[in-house]
Motif scaffolding. Structure first.
Motif, PDB file in Angstrom:
ATOM      1  N   LEU A 181       0.817  -1.215   0.000  1.00  0.00           N
ATOM      2  CA  LEU A 181       0.000   0.000   0.000  1.00  0.00           C
ATOM      3  C   LEU A 181       0.850   1.263   0.000  1.00  0.00           C
ATOM      4  CD1 LEU A 181      -1.347  -2.141   2.393  1.00  0.00           C
ATOM      5  CD2 LEU A 181      -3.260  -0.655   1.835  1.00  0.00           C
ATOM      6  N   VAL A 182       0.344   2.289  -0.692  1.00  0.00           N
ATOM      7  CA  VAL A 182       0.832   3.669  -0.584  1.00  0.00           C
ATOM      8  C   VAL A 182      -0.352   4.500  -0.109  1.00  0.00           C
ATOM      9  CG1 VAL A 182       1.844   5.643  -1.765  1.00  0.00           C
ATOM     10  CG2 VAL A 182       2.496   3.313  -2.445  1.00  0.00           C
ATOM     11  N   LEU A 183      -0.200   5.200   1.033  1.00  0.00           N
ATOM     12  CA  LEU A 183      -1.326   5.819   1.715  1.00  0.00           C
ATOM     13  C   LEU A 183      -1.094   7.296   1.994  1.00  0.00           C
ATOM     14  CD1 LEU A 183      -1.747   2.976   4.351  1.00  0.00           C
ATOM     15  CD2 LEU A 183      -3.203   3.323   2.346  1.00  0.00           C
ATOM     16  N   ASN A 184      -2.212   8.020   2.169  1.00  0.00           N
ATOM     17  CA  ASN A 184      -2.104   9.411   2.613  1.00  0.00           C
ATOM     18  C   ASN A 184      -1.532   9.494   4.019  1.00  0.00           C
ATOM     19  OD1 ASN A 184      -3.113  10.438   0.257  1.00  0.00           O
ATOM     20  ND2 ASN A 184      -5.180  10.799   1.046  1.00  0.00           N
ATOM     21  N   GLY A 185      -1.905   8.540   4.876  1.00  0.00           N
ATOM     22  CA  GLY A 185      -1.424   8.565   6.245  1.00  0.00           C
ATOM     23  C   GLY A 185      -2.158   7.572   7.114  1.00  0.00           C
ATOM     24  N   TRP A 186      -2.020   7.780   8.413  1.00  0.00           N
ATOM     25  CA  TRP A 186      -2.583   6.903   9.434  1.00  0.00           C
ATOM     26  C   TRP A 186      -4.048   7.283   9.656  1.00  0.00           C
ATOM     27  CZ3 TRP A 186      -0.568   2.989  12.606  1.00  0.00           C
ATOM     28  CH2 TRP A 186      -1.238   2.722  13.800  1.00  0.00           C
ATOM     29  N   GLN A 187      -4.939   6.543   9.035  1.00  0.00           N
ATOM     30  CA  GLN A 187      -6.383   6.778   9.132  1.00  0.00           C
ATOM     31  C   GLN A 187      -6.754   8.241   8.866  1.00  0.00           C
ATOM     32  OE1 GLN A 187      -9.330   4.550  11.739  1.00  0.00           O
ATOM     33  NE2 GLN A 187      -9.302   6.485  12.812  1.00  0.00           N
ATOM     34  N   ASN A 188      -6.561   8.665   7.651  1.00  0.00           N
ATOM     35  CA  ASN A 188      -7.064   9.971   7.247  1.00  0.00           C
ATOM     36  C   ASN A 188      -7.400   9.939   5.757  1.00  0.00           C
ATOM     37  OD1 ASN A 188      -3.985  10.018   7.095  1.00  0.00           O
ATOM     38  ND2 ASN A 188      -4.493  11.820   5.877  1.00  0.00           N
ATOM     39  N   GLU A 221       4.157  11.323  10.654  1.00  0.00           N
ATOM     40  CA  GLU A 221       2.920  11.748  11.299  1.00  0.00           C
ATOM     41  C   GLU A 221       2.893  13.231  11.658  1.00  0.00           C
ATOM     42  OE1 GLU A 221       0.279   9.627  11.474  1.00  0.00           O
ATOM     43  OE2 GLU A 221       1.740   8.560  10.222  1.00  0.00           O
ATOM     44  N   ALA A 222       3.910  13.993  11.261  1.00  0.00           N
ATOM     45  CA  ALA A 222       3.953  15.425  11.556  1.00  0.00           C
ATOM     46  C   ALA A 222       3.255  16.221  10.455  1.00  0.00           C
ATOM     47  CB  ALA A 222       5.391  15.900  11.687  1.00  0.00           C
ATOM     48  N   PRO A 223       2.450  17.225  10.825  1.00  0.00           N
ATOM     49  CA  PRO A 223       1.847  18.094   9.804  1.00  0.00           C
ATOM     50  C   PRO A 223       2.909  18.893   9.060  1.00  0.00           C
ATOM     51  CG  PRO A 223       0.802  18.379  11.969  1.00  0.00           C
ATOM     52  CD  PRO A 223       2.059  17.598  12.193  1.00  0.00           C
ATOM     53  N   ARG A 230       8.519  10.091  12.299  1.00  0.00           N
ATOM     54  CA  ARG A 230       8.228   8.853  11.577  1.00  0.00           C
ATOM     55  C   ARG A 230       7.689   7.781  12.523  1.00  0.00           C
ATOM     56  NH1 ARG A 230      12.701  11.327   9.989  1.00  0.00           N
ATOM     57  NH2 ARG A 230      12.871  11.976   7.803  1.00  0.00           N
ATOM     58  N   ARG A 231       6.647   7.117  12.064  1.00  0.00           N
ATOM     59  CA  ARG A 231       5.995   6.050  12.826  1.00  0.00           C
ATOM     60  C   ARG A 231       6.192   4.709  12.099  1.00  0.00           C
ATOM     61  NH1 ARG A 231      -0.139   7.045  14.314  1.00  0.00           N
ATOM     62  NH2 ARG A 231       0.970   8.524  15.662  1.00  0.00           N
ATOM     63  N   PHE A 232       6.585   3.694  12.882  1.00  0.00           N
ATOM     64  CA  PHE A 232       6.671   2.337  12.343  1.00  0.00           C
ATOM     65  C   PHE A 232       5.858   1.421  13.245  1.00  0.00           C
ATOM     66  CE2 PHE A 232       9.176  -1.740  11.686  1.00  0.00           C
ATOM     67  CZ  PHE A 232       8.555  -2.022  10.477  1.00  0.00           C
ATOM     68  N   PHE A 233       4.858   0.781  12.658  1.00  0.00           N
ATOM     69  CA  PHE A 233       3.877   0.010  13.427  1.00  0.00           C
ATOM     70  C   PHE A 233       3.762  -1.401  12.870  1.00  0.00           C
ATOM     71  CE2 PHE A 233      -0.528  -1.493  13.811  1.00  0.00           C
ATOM     72  CZ  PHE A 233      -0.706  -1.430  15.187  1.00  0.00           C
TER      73      PHE A 233
END
Length: 362
Positions: A181-188, A221-223, A230-233
């Motif tokens: 996946l390539v995503l806009n972000g974390w649930q947005n 995750e920074a605006p 950076r978030r790694f989950f």
């Protein structure tokens, strides 16, 4: 009320077009199946939170969000179009789950969209889809009737329910499915910065009884205008059916992220164990134990000395009088390290919820 009225109008338009398409297809040939399919679900509930939150909004959850109130948790109507080469889905939604889980989406119309995606088959077993998609992360899904227990575990509540971007799905074999996946972000839905996030998922079913899955997420995750954080989950799930009556599943999360206002990296983790036993053709009993630890308050903010460190247990009873219909009763308790549950009279470390629901899926 304006959103609900708009939703009903959109649902009516969607249903009308889908039904017209089905009618048109059936006149061409009775033998050919229509590529259109219309489905939907309703989940209504009554919950009593013994903390008695002042504004009736329950903390740390999106499911059974309102205290001492009959309400719609989640309702949706979905239209699917599927052929051997292309597919598309549009699903519109309403409910208290939508009210809280989509609160960060700035566009009110966007909040009504549960899914809006289209895809093309690139090769046998290889699909590329883009748009607003269900999350590739986690064991429990959005609709309550698809899960063993009515409410969702804390780890499900604090990881994405939906994602926006492009998803490549590869059915490597009848046992292995991969997702990239390539995503806009974390649930947005609406982008918050110029960066894009990456995701990966793998599902492996070595036998009909055993299912294993792994998923991850990596992104900033920074605006815009802030130093990147950076978030790694990571999420790992396993489920095993001992028989037609007994199923047991386990799930674990681990995430790391660079902290705001610091060069230090913080982390959080969660785990749950869940089991379900069918008492007969119409009855089932399920239980869940869980723990969620976010001492650095990366995901859940409490402004307490030890952050969000909470354990929980649930007991759920199901009555299934007809296909697709569930009457559920659940008792759920929490125990936190700090006093984080705000009520009418005090702040406390413990919390108890009793909830009952009717749900139907067509």
């Amino acid at each position: 009320m304006r959103n609900f009225t708009l939703l009903l109008t959109l649902l009516s338009i969607t249903a009308t077009h889908a039904l017209r398409a089905q009618t048109a297809d059936s006149t061409v040939t009775e033998a050919a199946a229509s590529p259109f399919r219309l489905s939907g679900a309703v989940d209504v509930y009554y919950g009593y939170d013994f903390s008695e939150p002042l504004d009736q909004n329950r903390l740390y959850t999106t499911q059974a969000y309102r205290h001492n109130e009959f309400n719609l948790n989640w309702g949706y109507l979905q239209a699917d179009y599927t052929t051997d080469r292309v597919r598309a889905t549009l699903a519109l939604q309403a409910g208290t789950y939508v009210q809280v889980n989509y609160a960060a989406e700035p566009n009110e119309l966007t909040q009504l969209i549960a899914q809006a995606n289209a895809g093309v088959r690139l090769a046998e077993g290889l699909w590329l889809d883009a748009g607003i998609l269900p999350s590739h992360i986690g064991y429990e899904s959005t609709f309550s009737g698809d899960n063993e227990i009515y409410t969702r575990a804390l780890m499900a509540e604090n990881s994405p329910y939906y994602e926006t971007g492009a998803q490549l799905t590869a059915e490597v074999s009848d046992k292995i499915t991969l997702k990239f996946l390539v995503l806009n972000g974390w649930q947005n839905i609406q982008e918050t910065n110029n960066a894009k996030s990456l995701g990966f998922g793998m599902r492996y079913m070595p036998t009909e009884q055993l299912a294993l899955s792994y998923s991850n997420y990596y992104g900033n995750e920074a605006p815009d205008g802030f130093e990147p954080k950076r978030r790694f989950f990571n999420n790992l799930n396993a489920s095993y059916s001992f028989s037609e009556r007994l199923t047991v599943a386990a799930s674990a999360d681990y995430g790391r992220q660079e902290l705001f206002g610091s060069n230090r990296k913080g982390s959080w983790y969660a785990a749950m164990l869940i089991g379900r036993y069918r008492l007969g053709s119409h009855f089932a009993l399920a239980g869940r134990i869980e723990h969620y630890s976010d001492e650095d308050e990366i995901i859940v903010t409490t402004d307490t000395p030890h952050g969000f460190q909470t354990s929980g247990a649930s007991l759920n009873f199901d009555y299934n009088p007809a296909p697709g219909f569930l009457w559920r009763l659940e008792a759920r308790g929490y125990d936190a390290r700090d006093s984080i549950f705000y009520g009418r009279d005090k702040v406390q470390t413990g919390n108890l919820l009793l909830v009952t629901s009717f749900s139907i899926k067509l």
